[in-house]
Enzyme design. Structure first.
Site, PDB file in Angstrom:
ATOM      1  CE1 TYR A   6      -3.472  -2.753   0.563  1.00 16.57           C
ATOM      2  CE2 TYR A   6      -2.497  -3.241   2.733  1.00 16.57           C
ATOM      3  CZ  TYR A   6      -3.487  -3.421   1.780  1.00 16.57           C
ATOM      4  OH  TYR A   6      -4.165  -4.526   1.948  1.00 16.57           O
ATOM      5  CE1 TYR A 133      -8.937  -4.794   1.415  1.00 22.24           C
ATOM      6  CE2 TYR A 133      -9.297  -6.400   3.455  1.00 22.24           C
ATOM      7  CZ  TYR A 133      -8.545  -5.995   2.324  1.00 22.24           C
ATOM      8  OH  TYR A 133      -7.228  -6.380   2.139  1.00 22.24           O
ATOM      9  CG  ASP A 223     -14.471 -11.210   5.520  1.00 24.72           C
ATOM     10  OD1 ASP A 223     -13.635 -11.735   6.518  1.00 24.72           O
ATOM     11  OD2 ASP A 223     -14.004 -10.585   4.448  1.00 24.72           O
ATOM     12  CE  LYS A 250      -6.480  -8.454   8.798  1.00 22.84           C
ATOM     13  NZ  LYS A 250      -7.682  -7.846   7.860  1.00 22.84           N
TER      14      LYS A 250
END
Ligand SMILES: *Cc1c(COP(=O)(O)O)cnc(C)c1O
Length: 398
Positions: A6, A133, A223, A250
Site C-alpha cells: 500500500y 473490504y 467475513d 487474522k
C-alpha cells in the site's frame, strides 16, 4: 529490494525497524512503542506470548508442514475439532487456507458451486455492502467496495455479478426482491466494516439479512477475518446471527503466522457430499492446515477461553468510551467505538498527515489511513497503556 504494501515506494517514509517485540510493545533501536494496530488486528494476546511461542517451538521439533493432499496430522485435526465444538450452530466443516483473502475466495467459490451442484446455474450474483473490504485478490476486490481500490477495478472493467447495498434494511429488502432467483449469497463483514473505514452498524440489519436469506434460499456469508475473536465485543458476531459460511483469519493464530479458515454449516457441506467427484470442492492451498499455524491457533483459542477475554474487551470498550467522551474538533466527522475498536473519522485526510510520527514520539505505533484514525489494541493491554494510546489521539486534536 522489498516492495512494501500500500505504498508509493518513491515517497514512502523509511519504515520503523523492529528488533524485538513483547506484550503490547514493539522495540526499535531507540524506542519502545505500544502497538495500537496489533499488527493488522491479529496480535490479540500480545507479542512473545510464552504459551504460543512454546506451541510453535514444540511443533517445529516434530514437523513444520506437511500437505493436506493425501496426508493428515494431529494439529489440524485438533484445531478442526476445537472449532467444530467452539463455533456456534452447525458451523462444523473447516476448510483451511493461508490467508484471509484466500479464505474469502473459498467462501465465494463454495457459495457459487453449492448452487451449481444443485443444478441452479442462474444463481450467479453476489450481494455485498458498500464500503466492504474482503481482501486484495481479484474476486475479493470485486465483492469489496474499498475506495482505495477503485482505480484498479476501473482498469479491470465492470464488476461482474456483484451488487453493493448500504447497511439499511430497505435497500436489503429491495435487492432481495429485485434479484432473488439470481442471488447465490450475501457476504458481509458483520457489525464492523474494517478496512472500509471502521464503519459500525446495527445487528438488526443482520437479523433481517438472515430472515431474507432463509426466505429466498440465499447463503449468508460472514467475513469475520477482522471481527472474529472478540473485536466487536462478541466472541464472534456469528454468536448473534448464524451465517451459513464463516470466514476467520487474522487473529486465528494470535498473529503468529498467516492462516485462515472457511467454515461451512451442514447444509453447505451436504451440497458437495456424494458419490459424484464433480461435486467436490476444487481448492487446495499449498500451505492449508500448516502444522505450526494449527498448533498455535489451538493454543490461541485456549488462551481466549481461559483468559476471560470478553470481560477484558468490555473493559477496553468502557475505558475507550470514558477517555474519548467529549472529544470535539471542527475536523471530526464522527467518533465510533465498538468492543476493541475505536475510530475517529476526520473530514480532510490531510489532517492526519504526520500523525504517525507524532504518536511515535509519544510511545505509540499507529497507522491511520484515508480519513480514519483508529486503534485496535491487543486485548492484553493494561488500562494505563490504553489511556496512553487514547491520550495521544486526543492530544492530536488539542
Ligand atoms: C484483512 C481482511 C481480509 C484479508 O485477509 P488477508 O489475510 O490479508 O488476506 C479479508 N477480509 C477482512 C474483513 C479483512 O479485514
Amino acid at each position: 529490494m522489498i516492495w512494501y504494501p500500500y505504498q508509493q515506494m518513491k515517497t514512502m517514509r523509511t519504515p520503523y525497524n523492529i528488533i524485538d517485540a513483547n506484550g503490547v510493545y514493539l522495540y526499535t533501536e531507540n524506542d519502545k512503542l505500544i502497538d495500537s494496530v496489533s499488527s493488522w488486528w491479529s496480535v490479540i494476546h500480545g507479542y512473545k506470548h510464552p504459551v504460543l511461542t512454546e506451541a510453535i517451538k514444540n511443533q517445529a521439533d516434530q514437523f513444520s508442514h506437511v500437505m493436506l493432499g493425501g496426508l493428515t496430522h494431529e494439529p489440524v485435526r485438533k484445531l478442526a475439532e476445537k472449532l467444530e465444538e467452539w463455533l456456534p450452530g452447525d458451523l462444523d466443516y473447516c476448510f483451511f487456507s493461508d490467508s484471509g483473502s484466500v479464505a474469502v475466495e473459498v467462501a465465494l467459490k463454495m457459495a457459487l458451486q453449492y448452487y451449481v451442484n444443485r443444478g441452479e446455474r442462474k444463481r450467479t450474483k453476489v450481494l455485498s455492502l458498500t464500503h466492504a473490504y474482503h481482501g486484495d485478490t481479484f474476486k475479493t476486490m470485486e465483492v469489496g467496495d474499498d475506495e482505495d481500490y477503485h482505480f484498479i477495478l476501473e482498469a479491470y472493467g465492470e464488476k461482474k455479478d456483484v451488487i453493493h447495498i448500504p447497511t439499511q434494511t430497505d435497500a436489503l429488502e429491495e435487492a432481495f426482491v429485485r434479484f432473488h432467483e439470481e442471488l447465490n449469497c450475501l457476504i458481509v463483514e458483520p457489525l464492523l466494516q474494517g478496512a472500509g473505514g471502521m464503519r459500525m452498524y446495527d445487528v438488526s440489519f443482520l437479523q433481517r439479512a438472515r430472515a431474507l436469506c432463509d426466505e429466498y434460499g440465499v447463503l449468508l456469508v460472514f467475513d469475520e477475518v477482522a471481527t472474529g475473536f472478540g473485536r466487536t465485543g462478541n466472541r464472534f458476531v456469528a454468536d448473534l446471527v448464524l451465517p451459513d459460511i464463516l470466514v476467520l483469519g487474522k487473529a486465528l493464530t494470535g498473529g503468529y503466522i498467516g492462516h485462515a479458515v472457511t467454515v461451512a454449516n451442514h447444509k453447505v457441506y451436504e451440497g458437495f457430499y456424494g458419490d459424484d467427484s464433480e461435486k467436490a470442492l476444487m481448492h487446495g492451498p499449498t500451505f492449508m492446515g500448516n502444522a505450526l499455524a494449527c498448533s498455535v491457533a489451538l493454543k490461541s483459542i485456549e488462551l481466549f477461553e481461559e483468559g476471560d477475554y470478553l470481560s477484558r474487551i468490555r473493559r477496553i470498550e468502557e475505558i475507550t468510551r470514558r477517555e474519548m467522551a467529549g472529544l470535539a474538533h471542527e475536523q471530526i466527522q464522527e467518533v465510533r467505538i465498538l468492543g476493541g475498536c475505536v475510530c475517529v473519522e476526520v473530514k480532510d485526510p490531510d489532517f492526519l498527515q504526520g500523525y504517525q510520527q507524532f504518536a511515535c514520539r509519544r510511545g505509540v505505533f499507529s497507522r491511520p489511513f484515508l480519513r480514519y484514525l483508529y486503534a485496535m489494541v491487543p486485548y492484553v493491554i493494561t488500562e494505563e497503556e490504553l489511556v496512553q494510546v487514547l491520550g495521544v489521539m486526543r492530544e492530536w486534536f488539542a
